[in-house]
Design a protein around this motif. Structure first.
Motif, PDB file in Angstrom:
ATOM      1  N   LYS A 261      51.981-101.921 100.085  1.00 58.29           N
ATOM      2  CA  LYS A 261      52.535-101.309 101.290  1.00 58.29           C
ATOM      3  C   LYS A 261      53.951-100.774 101.130  1.00 58.29           C
ATOM      4  O   LYS A 261      54.380 -99.903 101.891  1.00 58.29           O
ATOM      5  N   ASP A 262      54.693-101.245 100.118  1.00 55.28           N
ATOM      6  CA  ASP A 262      56.068-100.793  99.935  1.00 55.28           C
ATOM      7  C   ASP A 262      56.202 -99.623  98.969  1.00 55.28           C
ATOM      8  O   ASP A 262      57.320 -99.159  98.701  1.00 55.28           O
ATOM      9  N   ILE A 263      55.075 -99.135  98.437  1.00 55.80           N
ATOM     10  CA  ILE A 263      55.121 -97.968  97.553  1.00 55.80           C
ATOM     11  C   ILE A 263      55.676 -96.773  98.326  1.00 55.80           C
ATOM     12  O   ILE A 263      55.288 -96.522  99.464  1.00 55.80           O
ATOM     13  N   HIS A 264      56.560 -96.047  97.686  1.00 55.80           N
ATOM     14  CA  HIS A 264      57.111 -94.844  98.309  1.00 55.80           C
ATOM     15  C   HIS A 264      56.095 -93.715  98.151  1.00 55.80           C
ATOM     16  O   HIS A 264      55.689 -93.386  97.036  1.00 55.80           O
ATOM     17  N   VAL A 265      55.672 -93.135  99.272  1.00 57.22           N
ATOM     18  CA  VAL A 265      54.665 -92.072  99.272  1.00 57.22           C
ATOM     19  C   VAL A 265      55.259 -90.821  99.900  1.00 57.22           C
ATOM     20  O   VAL A 265      55.780 -90.866 101.025  1.00 57.22           O
ATOM     21  N   VAL A 266      55.185 -89.708  99.184  1.00 58.29           N
ATOM     22  CA  VAL A 266      55.656 -88.421  99.691  1.00 58.29           C
ATOM     23  C   VAL A 266      54.484 -87.457  99.760  1.00 58.29           C
ATOM     24  O   VAL A 266      53.709 -87.328  98.804  1.00 58.29           O
ATOM     25  N   LEU A 267      54.330 -86.805 100.899  1.00 60.03           N
ATOM     26  CA  LEU A 267      53.297 -85.785 101.072  1.00 60.03           C
ATOM     27  C   LEU A 267      53.829 -84.468 100.538  1.00 60.03           C
ATOM     28  O   LEU A 267      54.908 -84.010 100.927  1.00 60.03           O
ATOM     29  N   HIS A 268      53.086 -83.845  99.634  1.00 65.33           N
ATOM     30  CA  HIS A 268      53.496 -82.596  98.976  1.00 65.33           C
ATOM     31  C   HIS A 268      52.368 -81.596  99.208  1.00 65.33           C
ATOM     32  O   HIS A 268      51.314 -81.684  98.592  1.00 65.33           O
ATOM     33  N   THR A 269      52.564 -80.665 100.125  1.00 63.71           N
ATOM     34  CA  THR A 269      51.431 -79.876 100.573  1.00 63.71           C
ATOM     35  C   THR A 269      51.805 -78.453 100.925  1.00 63.71           C
ATOM     36  O   THR A 269      52.962 -78.161 101.264  1.00 63.71           O
ATOM     37  N   SER A 270      50.823 -77.557 100.829  1.00 68.01           N
ATOM     38  CA  SER A 270      51.013 -76.169 101.240  1.00 68.01           C
ATOM     39  C   SER A 270      50.851 -76.014 102.743  1.00 68.01           C
ATOM     40  O   SER A 270      51.161 -74.972 103.302  1.00 68.01           O
ATOM     41  N   LEU A 271      50.326 -77.045 103.417  1.00 68.41           N
ATOM     42  CA  LEU A 271      50.308 -77.043 104.878  1.00 68.41           C
ATOM     43  C   LEU A 271      51.735 -77.229 105.357  1.00 68.41           C
ATOM     44  O   LEU A 271      52.412 -78.161 104.946  1.00 68.41           O
ATOM     45  N   SER A 272      52.197 -76.346 106.240  1.00 64.73           N
ATOM     46  CA  SER A 272      53.593 -76.415 106.650  1.00 64.73           C
ATOM     47  C   SER A 272      53.704 -76.462 108.162  1.00 64.73           C
ATOM     48  O   SER A 272      52.726 -76.351 108.885  1.00 64.73           O
ATOM     49  N   GLY A 273      54.926 -76.643 108.623  1.00 68.38           N
ATOM     50  CA  GLY A 273      55.171 -76.648 110.055  1.00 68.38           C
ATOM     51  C   GLY A 273      55.372 -78.030 110.625  1.00 68.38           C
ATOM     52  O   GLY A 273      55.287 -79.043 109.940  1.00 68.38           O
ATOM     53  N   ASN A 274      55.650 -78.077 111.923  1.00 70.78           N
ATOM     54  CA  ASN A 274      55.941 -79.336 112.605  1.00 70.78           C
ATOM     55  C   ASN A 274      54.746 -80.270 112.620  1.00 70.78           C
ATOM     56  O   ASN A 274      54.903 -81.493 112.694  1.00 70.78           O
ATOM     57  N   PHE A 275      53.522 -79.717 112.538  1.00 66.27           N
ATOM     58  CA  PHE A 275      52.332 -80.560 112.526  1.00 66.27           C
ATOM     59  C   PHE A 275      52.410 -81.586 111.408  1.00 66.27           C
ATOM     60  O   PHE A 275      52.197 -82.780 111.602  1.00 66.27           O
ATOM     61  N   ASN A 276      52.736 -81.118 110.205  1.00 67.40           N
ATOM     62  CA  ASN A 276      52.769 -82.024 109.069  1.00 67.40           C
ATOM     63  C   ASN A 276      53.832 -83.087 109.216  1.00 67.40           C
ATOM     64  O   ASN A 276      53.630 -84.238 108.852  1.00 67.40           O
ATOM     65  N   LYS A 277      54.993 -82.705 109.744  1.00 68.32           N
ATOM     66  CA  LYS A 277      56.060 -83.681 109.908  1.00 68.32           C
ATOM     67  C   LYS A 277      55.637 -84.783 110.875  1.00 68.32           C
ATOM     68  O   LYS A 277      55.937 -85.959 110.665  1.00 68.32           O
ATOM     69  N   ALA A 278      54.915 -84.411 111.922  1.00 66.18           N
ATOM     70  CA  ALA A 278      54.430 -85.411 112.871  1.00 66.18           C
ATOM     71  C   ALA A 278      53.396 -86.315 112.220  1.00 66.18           C
ATOM     72  O   ALA A 278      53.379 -87.534 112.444  1.00 66.18           O
ATOM     73  N   MET A 279      52.531 -85.745 111.388  1.00 70.24           N
ATOM     74  CA  MET A 279      51.484 -86.539 110.752  1.00 70.24           C
ATOM     75  C   MET A 279      52.052 -87.466 109.673  1.00 70.24           C
ATOM     76  O   MET A 279      51.517 -88.539 109.436  1.00 70.24           O
ATOM     77  N   VAL A 280      53.134 -87.039 109.020  1.00 71.13           N
ATOM     78  CA  VAL A 280      53.808 -87.907 108.056  1.00 71.13           C
ATOM     79  C   VAL A 280      54.229 -89.202 108.733  1.00 71.13           C
ATOM     80  O   VAL A 280      54.040 -90.306 108.215  1.00 71.13           O
ATOM     81  N   GLU A 281      54.813 -89.083 109.921  1.00 71.21           N
ATOM     82  CA  GLU A 281      55.236 -90.268 110.664  1.00 71.21           C
ATOM     83  C   GLU A 281      54.035 -91.090 111.130  1.00 71.21           C
ATOM     84  O   GLU A 281      54.067 -92.322 111.107  1.00 71.21           O
ATOM     85  N   LYS A 282      52.967 -90.408 111.522  1.00 74.09           N
ATOM     86  CA  LYS A 282      51.799 -91.106 112.059  1.00 74.09           C
ATOM     87  C   LYS A 282      51.165 -92.030 111.031  1.00 74.09           C
ATOM     88  O   LYS A 282      50.796 -93.167 111.352  1.00 74.09           O
ATOM     89  N   VAL A 283      51.018 -91.576 109.796  1.00 76.42           N
ATOM     90  CA  VAL A 283      50.317 -92.382 108.790  1.00 76.42           C
ATOM     91  C   VAL A 283      51.263 -93.194 107.916  1.00 76.42           C
ATOM     92  O   VAL A 283      50.812 -94.030 107.136  1.00 76.42           O
ATOM     93  N   GLY A 284      52.582 -92.957 108.010  1.00 76.53           N
ATOM     94  CA  GLY A 284      53.524 -93.795 107.290  1.00 76.53           C
ATOM     95  C   GLY A 284      53.994 -93.272 105.951  1.00 76.53           C
ATOM     96  O   GLY A 284      54.431 -94.053 105.100  1.00 76.53           O
ATOM     97  N   CYS A 285      53.913 -91.940 105.740  1.00 77.43           N
ATOM     98  CA  CYS A 285      54.512 -91.383 104.527  1.00 77.43           C
ATOM     99  C   CYS A 285      56.032 -91.512 104.623  1.00 77.43           C
ATOM    100  O   CYS A 285      56.602 -91.491 105.710  1.00 77.43           O
ATOM    101  N   ASN A 286      56.680 -91.601 103.465  1.00 80.99           N
ATOM    102  CA  ASN A 286      58.137 -91.706 103.442  1.00 80.99           C
ATOM    103  C   ASN A 286      58.827 -90.354 103.526  1.00 80.99           C
ATOM    104  O   ASN A 286      60.025 -90.286 103.812  1.00 80.99           O
ATOM    105  N   GLY A 287      58.079 -89.298 103.274  1.00 73.42           N
ATOM    106  CA  GLY A 287      58.701 -87.988 103.305  1.00 73.42           C
ATOM    107  C   GLY A 287      57.678 -86.882 103.174  1.00 73.42           C
ATOM    108  O   GLY A 287      56.480 -87.116 102.978  1.00 73.42           O
ATOM    109  N   PHE A 288      58.169 -85.652 103.311  1.00 74.69           N
ATOM    110  CA  PHE A 288      57.316 -84.464 103.281  1.00 74.69           C
ATOM    111  C   PHE A 288      58.004 -83.377 102.473  1.00 74.69           C
ATOM    112  O   PHE A 288      59.185 -83.092 102.675  1.00 74.69           O
TER     113      PHE A 288
END
Length: 314
Positions: A261-288
């Motif tokens: 659970k303490d692994i640092h996870v960063v989402l790296h994606t071609s999907l852009s915009g505020n949607f992704n930033k909201a989903m990063v918080e929803k599932v617990g990614c550390n960054g986008f």
């Protein structure tokens, strides 16, 4: 077809449930292809195109969409199947956003949107070779549907320069983690290659996984072997869209496991915009991170290394 995209906001509920929606279309034949609806802004009949001098041969021209000039790529030609042969009256364009740029793809008929589970989306067959333009396949109505590697298409039209100057790297910092592992997860061979161009000069052991399930199984294997994952693994960098298990579900599974659970996870994606930033918080990614920004990728990895070694900066 435009109206069917007006409820995209409601589709954010798919995230974290390992689900996606695909837009089905054909390229002038009976074979069906697909792309993720989240990357689609609009679908419309082929408008008037303005020719561009000295452009890539697959770019048919530009059109105006909502006050913006948008390049139109012949998708059939881009994946080396020859030019789209349908009459202009039967052709459509799919306006998409990838990597914070907007482009349209010229296609034949557009069929419909289907809601699926990522577990139903499979990697391309092993014998397909290295030069194919698919990230995945699936079966709908007893027909094979091919999901196109749009990142590969766009990289061939406008190649990314991922090479960084040596001053982009903090050598004393990186010497302290030489040989440590970093796990990169993406179904696109192009994306994996681009990340490795940035990460290999750092002296890290770059380990690839081609979808979320493969990455999760690898983490389980390491755990079963008794590896000190928090010590040996710098971080996980994962794409969002992948066959079998997407990046959101991978993150969710990591956060559920007391040992991971303490692994640092960063989402790296071609999907852009505020949607992704909201989903990063929803599932617990550390960054986008948006693809493909080599300086941002290098900075984020080094920031995490610094934080792991010396603690968060004040």
């Amino acid at each position: 077809m435009t109206g069917v995209l007006s409820t995209v906001d409601a589709r954010t509920q798919l995230v974290g449930q390992n689900r996606l929606e695909l837009l089905l279309f054909h390229l002038g034949g009976s074979q069906y292809f697909a792309i993720n609806v989240f990357k689609v802004q609009e679908v419309m009949r082929l408008p008037h195109l303005t020719k561009l001098p000295d452009c890539h041969p697959t770019v048919r021209g530009v059109c105006h969409v909502r006050g913006h000039s948008v390049p139109v790529v012949d998708l059939r030609q881009a994946i080396r199947m020859g030019k789209l042969g349908v009459d202009d009256e039967e052709a459509n364009i799919i306006v998409t956003e990838y990597n914070m740029t907007v482009q349209a793809f010229l296609v034949g008929g557009v069929d419909r949107i289907v809601n699926m589970n990522w577990s139903e989306i499979l990697p391309p067959p092993g014998g397909a070779g290295r030069q194919h333009y698919l990230t995945a396949i699936t079966r709908i109505d007893d027909r094979i549907v091919e999901i196109i590697d749009v990142e590969k298409v766009l990289a061939e039209i406008s190649p990314y320069n991922m090479q960084l100057e040596d001053d982009a790297f903090d050598r004393p910092l990186l010497d302290r983690v030489a040989g440590k592992k970093i796990l990169i997860v993406d179904d696109s061979s192009v994306a994996l290659g681009q990340m490795k161009q940035v990460l290999n000069p750092m002296g890290l052991e770059v380990i690839e996984a081609h979808n979320g399930l493969e990455a999760y199984q690898l983490l389980m294997h390491w755990k079963a072997e008794g590896m000190n994952i928090d010590e040996e693994l710098v971080m996980v960098i994962t794409d969002a869209e992948m066959p079998e298990m997407d990046g959101y579900m991978l993150t969710t599974e990591i956060r559920r496991d007391p040992e991971l659970k303490d692994i640092h996870v960063v989402l790296h994606t071609s999907l852009s915009g505020n949607f992704n930033k909201a989903m990063v918080e929803k599932v617990g990614c550390n960054g986008f991170l948006s693809k493909f920004k080599p300086h941002s990728l290098a900075e984020e990895v080094q920031r995490i290394i610094r934080e792991k070694l010396d603690g968060p900066s004040a």
